[in-house]
Write an enzyme that holds these catalytic residues in place. Sequence first.
Site, PDB file in Angstrom:
ATOM      1  N   CYS A   2       3.492   9.695   1.622  1.00 26.63           N
ATOM      2  CA  CYS A   2       3.869  10.805   2.476  1.00 26.63           C
ATOM      3  C   CYS A   2       4.848  10.307   3.546  1.00 26.63           C
ATOM      4  CB  CYS A   2       2.709  11.476   3.190  1.00 26.63           C
ATOM      5  SG  CYS A   2       1.487  12.181   2.091  1.00 26.63           S
ATOM      6  N   ARG A  27       8.749   7.945  -0.243  1.00 25.23           N
ATOM      7  CA  ARG A  27       7.345   7.820   0.150  1.00 25.23           C
ATOM      8  C   ARG A  27       6.425   8.782  -0.598  1.00 25.23           C
ATOM      9  NH1 ARG A  27       6.851   4.895   4.750  1.00 25.23           N
ATOM     10  NH2 ARG A  27       4.783   5.726   5.095  1.00 25.23           N
ATOM     11  N   TRP A  75       2.757  12.678  -1.045  1.00 25.34           N
ATOM     12  CA  TRP A  75       2.180  11.968  -2.192  1.00 25.34           C
ATOM     13  C   TRP A  75       0.702  12.317  -2.140  1.00 25.34           C
ATOM     14  CZ3 TRP A  75      -1.401   7.981  -3.161  1.00 25.34           C
ATOM     15  CH2 TRP A  75      -1.330   7.417  -4.447  1.00 25.34           C
ATOM     16  N   ASN A 101       0.347  11.764   7.535  1.00 30.05           N
ATOM     17  CA  ASN A 101       0.415  10.722   6.502  1.00 30.05           C
ATOM     18  C   ASN A 101      -0.831   9.865   6.668  1.00 30.05           C
ATOM     19  OD1 ASN A 101       1.139   8.556   4.823  1.00 30.05           O
ATOM     20  ND2 ASN A 101       2.269   7.552   6.462  1.00 30.05           N
ATOM     21  N   GLY A 102      -1.583   9.664   5.584  1.00 30.37           N
ATOM     22  CA  GLY A 102      -2.782   8.836   5.661  1.00 30.37           C
ATOM     23  C   GLY A 102      -4.003   9.602   5.193  1.00 30.37           C
ATOM     24  N   GLU A 467       6.746  -9.211 -14.400  1.00 27.60           N
ATOM     25  CA  GLU A 467       7.586  -8.271 -13.652  1.00 27.60           C
ATOM     26  C   GLU A 467       8.411  -7.378 -14.603  1.00 27.60           C
ATOM     27  OE1 GLU A 467       7.671  -7.103 -10.847  1.00 27.60           O
ATOM     28  OE2 GLU A 467       9.673  -6.299 -10.534  1.00 27.60           O
ATOM     29  N   LYS A 471       8.154  -3.359 -14.536  1.00 31.79           N
ATOM     30  CA  LYS A 471       9.345  -2.533 -14.297  1.00 31.79           C
ATOM     31  C   LYS A 471       9.520  -1.501 -15.402  1.00 31.79           C
ATOM     32  CE  LYS A 471      10.177  -2.988 -11.232  1.00 31.79           C
ATOM     33  NZ  LYS A 471       9.889  -3.502  -9.918  1.00 31.79           N
ATOM     34  N   GLU A 474       6.842   1.223 -14.996  1.00 36.04           N
ATOM     35  CA  GLU A 474       7.092   2.067 -13.828  1.00 36.04           C
ATOM     36  C   GLU A 474       8.213   3.063 -14.085  1.00 36.04           C
ATOM     37  OE1 GLU A 474       6.612  -0.033  -9.591  1.00 36.04           O
ATOM     38  OE2 GLU A 474       7.836  -1.205 -10.940  1.00 36.04           O
ATOM     39  N   HIS A 490      -3.273 -16.294 -28.686  1.00 31.34           N
ATOM     40  CA  HIS A 490      -4.712 -16.260 -28.412  1.00 31.34           C
ATOM     41  C   HIS A 490      -5.238 -14.832 -28.361  1.00 31.34           C
ATOM     42  CE1 HIS A 490      -4.777 -20.534 -27.941  1.00 31.34           C
ATOM     43  NE2 HIS A 490      -3.878 -20.494 -26.968  1.00 31.34           N
ATOM     44  N   LYS A 585       6.686   4.527  -3.027  1.00 28.06           N
ATOM     45  CA  LYS A 585       7.164   3.184  -2.695  1.00 28.06           C
ATOM     46  C   LYS A 585       6.236   2.481  -1.715  1.00 28.06           C
ATOM     47  CE  LYS A 585      11.279   0.647  -2.032  1.00 28.06           C
ATOM     48  NZ  LYS A 585      11.104   0.036  -3.346  1.00 28.06           N
TER      49      LYS A 585
HETATM   50  C1  G6P Z   1       3.906   0.142  -4.675  1.00 26.81           C
HETATM   51  C2  G6P Z   1       5.265   0.229  -5.333  1.00 26.81           C
HETATM   52  C3  G6P Z   1       5.584  -1.083  -6.045  1.00 26.81           C
HETATM   53  C4  G6P Z   1       5.478  -2.242  -5.049  1.00 26.81           C
HETATM   54  C5  G6P Z   1       4.093  -2.285  -4.393  1.00 26.81           C
HETATM   55  C6  G6P Z   1       4.022  -3.285  -3.261  1.00 26.81           C
HETATM   56  O1  G6P Z   1       2.901   0.124  -5.631  1.00 26.81           O
HETATM   57  O2  G6P Z   1       5.316   1.312  -6.244  1.00 26.81           O
HETATM   58  O3  G6P Z   1       6.909  -1.031  -6.559  1.00 26.81           O
HETATM   59  O4  G6P Z   1       5.741  -3.439  -5.700  1.00 26.81           O
HETATM   60  O5  G6P Z   1       3.808  -1.010  -3.832  1.00 26.81           O
HETATM   61  O6  G6P Z   1       4.858  -2.855  -2.217  1.00 26.81           O
HETATM   62  P1  G6P Z   1       5.305  -3.740  -1.003  1.00 26.81           P
HETATM   63  O7  G6P Z   1       6.084  -2.817  -0.113  1.00 26.81           O
HETATM   64  O8  G6P Z   1       4.036  -4.214  -0.325  1.00 26.81           O
HETATM   65  O9  G6P Z   1       6.089  -4.855  -1.537  1.00 26.81           O
END
Ligand code: G6P
Length: 590
Positions: A2, A27, A75, A101-102, A467, A471, A474, A490, A585
Site C-alpha cells: 500500500c 507498493r 495491496w 498502510n499496514g 535468482e 525472476k 515473478e 539427486h 515491491k
Molecule cells: C518482495 C519483492 C521482491 C524482493 C523482496 C525483498 O517480496 O517482491 O522482489 O526481493 O520483497 O525486498 P527488499 O526490499 O527487502 O530487498
Amino acid sequence: MCGIMGYVGDREATSILLDGLRRLEYRGYDSAGISTLDSNRKIHVVKDVGKVEQLAQKAELSGLRGIAGLAHTRWATHGGVTMLNAHPHLSCNREVTIVHNGIIENYLELRRDLDAKGHLFVSDTDSEVIAHLVEAVYRNKKDVLPALTDVVRQLKGAYAFAAILADAPNVMVGARQDAPLVVGLGNGENFLASDALAFIGHTDRVIFLDNRELVLLTEKNVTIYDFEGNVKQKPATQIAWELGSVSRREFEHYTLKEIHEQKETVLQALRQDPRSVDVFVDALERAGKVYITGCGTSFHAALLAKLLFTTYAKIPVEVLLSSEFDQYEELLDKKALLIAVSQSGETADVLSAVKAARKMGVKVCSIVNAMGSTLVRESECTLLNNCGPEIGVAATKSFTSQLMIFNMLALRLGQREAELSDLWSTGRLVEKTLGLDAQIQEIADRLHVANDFYFVGRSLHHPLALEGALKLKELSYIHAEGMAAGELKHGSLALISEGVPVVVLNPEDGTYGDTLSNASEVKARGGRIIGVSTKPSKVYDEYIEIPVAAPNIYPVLEAVPLQMLAYYAAVSRQQNPDYPRNLAKSVTVK
Ligand code: G6P
C-alpha cells in the site's frame, strides 16, 4: 504494501495526488483512490479496483475539487479486492477521511466498540476503523492533536496513516508506527507519503518520520510530535534522487529500463564514501561471527556474499532468511555482526530480524537502496546501493548493486588489490552483455510456452540459478526451480523429459567441467539446454555468450540475461512485467 500520500497547499490536490499514486504503484495495485476536502468543508472520494490508470480514466476525477487531499494504492491484506475495501475510507458522517498502510491488529475489538456506539462500517478492512475512531475521538476532544494522541494510544499493530477532518480544514495529520512515512516540505504546500518518490517532482526537502511520531501539516507549517503529544524538532534532509530517473524514457517498461541501467549502476555501487566502507570493513574484521539476512532477491545476494567472503576473505558467514530469523535468534551473541540486505529498507521480515538482533546487543550494518528508510535508521553503518529508484516490482539493478558491494567488501577484506581494481571493468562488461537483448527476446518468444524451467549452476553460480528461477516465476508466472547443478541427479532429474528447458550457468571457471557434465546428463534425458557461458559447446541447444571476466564478476554478468529472459517471457505471455500479480515491491507485513 500500500502506498499512501497526502497533500495540503494552494493548488488543486487531485492531479498532484494522481501523479504521486503513479509513482507509488510499485507498493500495490489492487485498487486506488483519492479523497479531497472542498472549500465547503465537504469530503469527496473517487476510487476504483485495479491500477492507478483505471482510476485516472474515471470521469468523476475531474470534478474532484479541493486543495487538501489523500490518495492510496492498495495491496490487499484484510478484505478482498473490492470497491468498498478500496481506500480512502470515510467515517460514517463523512467527517473524516483516511488512508492507511499496514495492519491494525486490534481492529476487531475496536470495531465492536464503535459498532456498539452506532458507527456503520461498510468495508471488510482493518483500516476503516481508523476513520471511525478519529471521528469518535475528535467529537469529544474538538482539538486535532489530543484526538490524534488518543487514537494512536488505542491502535495496535504496524501502520502509517494520514487523515483529513472536515472540521479542521486544510490540516492534514499523519502517524507512523513500523511503516514508512515521509514529509515533503514545499513552498506554500506540504506533502506526506510512504515514499519520497511520490512528491519528488515538487520538493526534495524531506523529513523522515520515526516510529511513534505524529505530524500535523498545513500549507505553511509542519509540526512533529511524539505519541504523547510533545513537540519534536527534526532536521530536514535534502534527497538527491533525480526526477528524470523515475521516467521510463524510451523503454516500454520500467523493468527493461532498469535492466539496461545496470551498465552504470554497477559502478555507482562502487562509488562509496571511503569512511563508510572503512566502518563496514572494521565491523566485519572485529565480528566474532558474521550473519547476513534478507528476503527474496536480497537473500540471493546474501547467499552469493557468503561464497565471496569465504573465498576471498576467508571469513565464514551464516546466511539466514529474515522470515525464519526467530528460529536462529539464540545463535547470536554480542560479538556477532548482522548484515541486513534490502532494496527498500522497509521489508517487515528484515526489520523484525534487525530488531531481534539489536535487542540482543548485536551490531547491525546494512546494504540498502532507499536512503532514509527504516533499515538505514536502525543500522549502525550502511552502504547505499546508489542505483536510484527501482520501480519495477521485481528487483533487477538493486540486485547487481548488492553483488558489487559484497564483492568490494570481500576483496577489500582479503586484500585482493588486483581484483578490486578490476571491479571497475564490470560496467563495460555489463554493457556488452546488454547486447544480448535481441537474442534473448527470440529465445523467450520460442520457450515461453514451457510449463517448467530449471536453472542450475555450481558455487558462485548457484545463487544466480536461484535468482534466475525466482525472476522467471515473478514476471512470467512460469513454474521454475533453481538448484545447485550437482544436486539435479539427486532427485530433480526425474522431472526432465523431452524439451524441458534447463538454463545452465557455466562460464569457464573452476566449476566449468563438472557443470558441463551435469548439463550432458540432462541432455541425455531430452532436456533442452540453454547454456550461459564464455565458451560454446555442442551440449547447448541455445548458447548465450557472456564476456570473459574474473570469476567473481560472472554472477553480475549472468544476472543480465536471466533478467531479460524473465522479462521477455512475461512480455511474450502478455503479462505486465512491471506489476506482477499478487506481488508488491515493498512487503511491510510479516
Ligand atoms: C518482495 C519483492 C521482491 C524482493 C523482496 C525483498 O517480496 O517482491 O522482489 O526481493 O520483497 O525486498 P527488499 O526490499 O527487502 O530487498
